[in-house]
Design a protein around this motif. Structure first.
Motif, PDB file in Angstrom:
ATOM      1  N   PHE A 129       0.825  -1.205   0.000  1.00  0.00           N
ATOM      2  CA  PHE A 129       0.000   0.000   0.000  1.00  0.00           C
ATOM      3  C   PHE A 129       0.862   1.258   0.000  1.00  0.00           C
ATOM      4  CE2 PHE A 129      -1.965   3.413   2.511  1.00  0.00           C
ATOM      5  CZ  PHE A 129      -3.003   3.742   1.643  1.00  0.00           C
ATOM      6  N   PHE A 130       1.741   1.381   0.976  1.00  0.00           N
ATOM      7  CA  PHE A 130       2.533   2.609   1.113  1.00  0.00           C
ATOM      8  C   PHE A 130       3.540   2.765  -0.022  1.00  0.00           C
ATOM      9  CE2 PHE A 130       1.190   2.106   5.602  1.00  0.00           C
ATOM     10  CZ  PHE A 130       0.607   3.357   5.780  1.00  0.00           C
ATOM     11  N   LYS A 131       4.079   1.666  -0.517  1.00  0.00           N
ATOM     12  CA  LYS A 131       5.068   1.766  -1.597  1.00  0.00           C
ATOM     13  C   LYS A 131       4.426   2.334  -2.855  1.00  0.00           C
ATOM     14  CE  LYS A 131       9.250   0.915  -3.166  1.00  0.00           C
ATOM     15  NZ  LYS A 131       9.159   1.756  -4.381  1.00  0.00           N
ATOM     16  N   GLY A 132       3.211   1.891  -3.172  1.00  0.00           N
ATOM     17  CA  GLY A 132       2.531   2.405  -4.350  1.00  0.00           C
ATOM     18  C   GLY A 132       2.199   3.876  -4.230  1.00  0.00           C
ATOM     19  N   ILE A 133       1.773   4.295  -3.035  1.00  0.00           N
ATOM     20  CA  ILE A 133       1.436   5.709  -2.825  1.00  0.00           C
ATOM     21  C   ILE A 133       2.685   6.578  -2.923  1.00  0.00           C
ATOM     22  CG2 ILE A 133       0.506   7.372  -1.188  1.00  0.00           C
ATOM     23  CD1 ILE A 133      -1.562   5.465  -2.429  1.00  0.00           C
ATOM     24  N   ILE A 134       3.783   6.108  -2.337  1.00  0.00           N
ATOM     25  CA  ILE A 134       5.036   6.880  -2.363  1.00  0.00           C
ATOM     26  C   ILE A 134       5.589   6.961  -3.780  1.00  0.00           C
ATOM     27  CG2 ILE A 134       7.438   6.906  -1.572  1.00  0.00           C
ATOM     28  CD1 ILE A 134       6.451   5.595   1.025  1.00  0.00           C
ATOM     29  N   ALA A 135       5.508   5.840  -4.518  1.00  0.00           N
ATOM     30  CA  ALA A 135       6.091   5.786  -5.861  1.00  0.00           C
ATOM     31  C   ALA A 135       5.368   6.702  -6.840  1.00  0.00           C
ATOM     32  CB  ALA A 135       6.063   4.351  -6.381  1.00  0.00           C
ATOM     33  N   LYS A 136       4.060   6.883  -6.664  1.00  0.00           N
ATOM     34  CA  LYS A 136       3.239   7.713  -7.558  1.00  0.00           C
ATOM     35  C   LYS A 136       3.271   7.207  -9.001  1.00  0.00           C
ATOM     36  CE  LYS A 136       3.842  11.887  -4.766  1.00  0.00           C
ATOM     37  NZ  LYS A 136       4.297  13.298  -4.739  1.00  0.00           N
ATOM     38  N   HIS A 137       3.532   5.920  -9.148  1.00  0.00           N
ATOM     39  CA  HIS A 137       3.474   5.289 -10.458  1.00  0.00           C
ATOM     40  C   HIS A 137       2.076   4.730 -10.644  1.00  0.00           C
ATOM     41  CE1 HIS A 137       4.128   2.342 -13.652  1.00  0.00           C
ATOM     42  NE2 HIS A 137       5.256   2.955 -13.930  1.00  0.00           N
ATOM     43  N   TYR A 138       1.469   4.963 -11.777  1.00  0.00           N
ATOM     44  CA  TYR A 138       0.048   4.642 -11.933  1.00  0.00           C
ATOM     45  C   TYR A 138      -0.248   3.166 -11.697  1.00  0.00           C
ATOM     46  CZ  TYR A 138       1.050   2.831 -16.655  1.00  0.00           C
ATOM     47  OH  TYR A 138       1.530   2.112 -17.711  1.00  0.00           O
ATOM     48  N   ARG A 139       0.634   2.267 -12.102  1.00  0.00           N
ATOM     49  CA  ARG A 139       0.392   0.844 -11.879  1.00  0.00           C
ATOM     50  C   ARG A 139       0.509   0.494 -10.401  1.00  0.00           C
ATOM     51  NH1 ARG A 139       3.113  -2.813 -16.691  1.00  0.00           N
ATOM     52  NH2 ARG A 139       2.116  -1.755 -18.456  1.00  0.00           N
ATOM     53  N   LEU A 140       1.477   1.080  -9.730  1.00  0.00           N
ATOM     54  CA  LEU A 140       1.689   0.770  -8.324  1.00  0.00           C
ATOM     55  C   LEU A 140       0.619   1.408  -7.445  1.00  0.00           C
ATOM     56  CD1 LEU A 140       5.582   1.129  -8.206  1.00  0.00           C
ATOM     57  CD2 LEU A 140       4.177  -0.883  -8.705  1.00  0.00           C
ATOM     58  N   VAL A 141       0.147   2.581  -7.839  1.00  0.00           N
ATOM     59  CA  VAL A 141      -0.973   3.193  -7.122  1.00  0.00           C
ATOM     60  C   VAL A 141      -2.225   2.335  -7.282  1.00  0.00           C
ATOM     61  CG1 VAL A 141      -2.515   5.183  -7.038  1.00  0.00           C
ATOM     62  CG2 VAL A 141      -0.057   5.533  -7.271  1.00  0.00           C
ATOM     63  N   ALA A 142      -2.432   1.817  -8.481  1.00  0.00           N
ATOM     64  CA  ALA A 142      -3.569   0.924  -8.709  1.00  0.00           C
ATOM     65  C   ALA A 142      -3.462  -0.326  -7.838  1.00  0.00           C
ATOM     66  CB  ALA A 142      -3.646   0.531 -10.186  1.00  0.00           C
ATOM     67  N   LEU A 143      -2.249  -0.851  -7.690  1.00  0.00           N
ATOM     68  CA  LEU A 143      -2.035  -2.002  -6.813  1.00  0.00           C
ATOM     69  C   LEU A 143      -2.373  -1.643  -5.371  1.00  0.00           C
ATOM     70  CD1 LEU A 143      -0.985  -4.871  -6.239  1.00  0.00           C
ATOM     71  CD2 LEU A 143       1.321  -3.888  -6.081  1.00  0.00           C
ATOM     72  N   SER A 144      -1.986  -0.459  -4.928  1.00  0.00           N
ATOM     73  CA  SER A 144      -2.303  -0.005  -3.567  1.00  0.00           C
ATOM     74  C   SER A 144      -3.808   0.003  -3.344  1.00  0.00           C
ATOM     75  CB  SER A 144      -1.731   1.397  -3.330  1.00  0.00           C
ATOM     76  OG  SER A 144      -0.327   1.402  -3.418  1.00  0.00           O
ATOM     77  N   LEU A 145      -4.551   0.479  -4.327  1.00  0.00           N
ATOM     78  CA  LEU A 145      -6.007   0.542  -4.194  1.00  0.00           C
ATOM     79  C   LEU A 145      -6.612  -0.857  -4.152  1.00  0.00           C
ATOM     80  CD1 LEU A 145      -6.788   3.489  -6.654  1.00  0.00           C
ATOM     81  CD2 LEU A 145      -6.541   3.561  -4.156  1.00  0.00           C
ATOM     82  N   VAL A 146      -6.064  -1.779  -4.936  1.00  0.00           N
ATOM     83  CA  VAL A 146      -6.544  -3.163  -4.909  1.00  0.00           C
ATOM     84  C   VAL A 146      -6.281  -3.792  -3.553  1.00  0.00           C
ATOM     85  CG1 VAL A 146      -6.188  -5.470  -5.879  1.00  0.00           C
ATOM     86  CG2 VAL A 146      -6.318  -3.497  -7.392  1.00  0.00           C
ATOM     87  N   VAL A 147      -5.098  -3.534  -2.989  1.00  0.00           N
ATOM     88  CA  VAL A 147      -4.756  -4.075  -1.671  1.00  0.00           C
ATOM     89  C   VAL A 147      -5.713  -3.547  -0.611  1.00  0.00           C
ATOM     90  CG1 VAL A 147      -3.009  -4.026   0.158  1.00  0.00           C
ATOM     91  CG2 VAL A 147      -2.331  -4.500  -2.203  1.00  0.00           C
ATOM     92  N   VAL A 148      -6.023  -2.253  -0.672  1.00  0.00           N
ATOM     93  CA  VAL A 148      -6.975  -1.677   0.284  1.00  0.00           C
ATOM     94  C   VAL A 148      -8.352  -2.318   0.131  1.00  0.00           C
ATOM     95  CG1 VAL A 148      -8.228   0.422   0.893  1.00  0.00           C
ATOM     96  CG2 VAL A 148      -5.769   0.504   0.521  1.00  0.00           C
ATOM     97  N   PHE A 149      -8.752  -2.526  -1.123  1.00  0.00           N
ATOM     98  CA  PHE A 149     -10.064  -3.129  -1.377  1.00  0.00           C
ATOM     99  C   PHE A 149     -10.146  -4.550  -0.825  1.00  0.00           C
ATOM    100  CE2 PHE A 149     -12.826  -5.680  -4.151  1.00  0.00           C
ATOM    101  CZ  PHE A 149     -14.036  -5.022  -3.955  1.00  0.00           C
ATOM    102  N   LEU A 150      -9.078  -5.321  -1.005  1.00  0.00           N
ATOM    103  CA  LEU A 150      -9.098  -6.720  -0.599  1.00  0.00           C
ATOM    104  C   LEU A 150      -8.833  -6.906   0.890  1.00  0.00           C
ATOM    105  CD1 LEU A 150      -7.161  -8.407  -3.558  1.00  0.00           C
ATOM    106  CD2 LEU A 150      -9.631  -8.430  -3.146  1.00  0.00           C
ATOM    107  N   TYR A 151      -7.890  -6.128   1.433  1.00  0.00           N
ATOM    108  CA  TYR A 151      -7.424  -6.397   2.784  1.00  0.00           C
ATOM    109  C   TYR A 151      -7.451  -5.179   3.703  1.00  0.00           C
ATOM    110  CZ  TYR A 151      -5.745 -10.573   0.428  1.00  0.00           C
ATOM    111  OH  TYR A 151      -5.669 -11.729  -0.302  1.00  0.00           O
ATOM    112  N   GLY A 152      -8.185  -4.148   3.311  1.00  0.00           N
ATOM    113  CA  GLY A 152      -8.247  -2.958   4.148  1.00  0.00           C
ATOM    114  C   GLY A 152      -8.819  -3.214   5.525  1.00  0.00           C
TER     115      GLY A 152
END
Length: 258
Positions: A129-152
């Motif tokens: 989650f935090f790595k995707g937000i920090i990276a600000k890369h669109y694919r990694l941010v999308a992964l962060s959102l998926v992680v929150v959706f599945l395991y938030g």
């Protein structure tokens, strides 16, 4: 940093390593059942010398089939995401979150044996989650959102809601994952840069922009001349557009051969 095109690539380890982890924890549980053993004492025992061995061994030990099953699917999904999206640092991340989550449990945990893969799972959720937000890369941010959706909802596991759940291990894993995300914050792919994003970009040299006149009207560029190597002649094809933007076709088009 690698380019984006070479960073996100599928390889055998993306599926192989997560499956190996799952097989190991199930095999350890099978050994306990088959031979009547109890590996609980190899778990983390806070603030004791012998309890430190649990930092490495506790993730592979589970109290029962329900405990094991609840950790199997998240481990498979999250470790697959780790090895695909962060393949260059995946093993470093996995090692550090295992050690730090275990040490955190050893420091703040209640006097008991803490076992299970939950601390590592919470660390993976936090890291992804935090790595995707920090990276600000669109694919990694999308992964962060998926992680929150599945395991938030796992965030509630970091609070003392049950005496039978090691919330200290969950909290330690969550903090460890966030820390590792900051530690490896520079390990992100270079996004693809298009021609118009380059510093030396000139609009008049852009093949696409050359198809617009000064009034913004689109027209087709004439094709490149073809060379007849046998006859040493050039064939030039002309295309004309009338004022009502209808292309002259058929007999009205002609060719000149030099």
């Amino acid at each position: 940093m690698e380019s984006e095109s070479s960073y996100f690539k599928f390889y055998n380890g993306v599926v192989g390593y997560p499956l190996l982890f799952v097989l190991i924890i199930w095999f350890v549980f099978w050994i306990e059942i088959k031979f009547g053993l109890d590996f609980t004492r190899w778990g983390v025992r806070p603030r004791t010398g012998m309890g430190l061995r649990g930092v490495l061994f506790s993730p592979f030990i589970h109290s029962g089939i329900k405990h094991l099953w609840h950790n199997t699917t998240p481990l498979l999904v999250l470790s697959t995401a780790l090895f695909y999206f962060y393949r260059n640092i995946s093993w470093k991340v996995l090692l550090w979150i295992t050690i730090l989550s275990g040490l955190g449990t050893w420091l703040i945990g209640r006097t008991s044996y803490h076992i299970g893969m939950s601390g590592v799972i919470y660390a993976l959720v936090s890291f992804l989650f935090f790595k995707g937000i920090i990276a600000k890369h669109y694919r990694l941010v999308a992964l962060s959102l998926v992680v929150v959706f599945l395991y938030g909802s796992l965030i509630w596991g970091t609070m003392p809601t049950s005496e039978n759940i090691s919330w200290e291990g969950h909290l330690s894993g969550f903090i460890a994952g966030a820390f590792i995300a900051l530690r490896f914050r520079e390990s992100v792919p270079n996004p693809i840069k298009y021609a118009w994003e380059q510093p030396d970009y000139k609009e008049e040299d852009d093949p696409f922009m050359r198809q617009f006149d000064e009034d913004g009207n689109f027209f087709e560029l004439p094709p490149e001349p073809t060379v007849n190597t046998e006859a040493d002649t050039y064939t030039i094809v002309y295309h004309y557009i009338t004022q009502d933007d209808e292309k002259i076709k058929g007999d009205n088009a002609y060719k000149d051969e030099l």
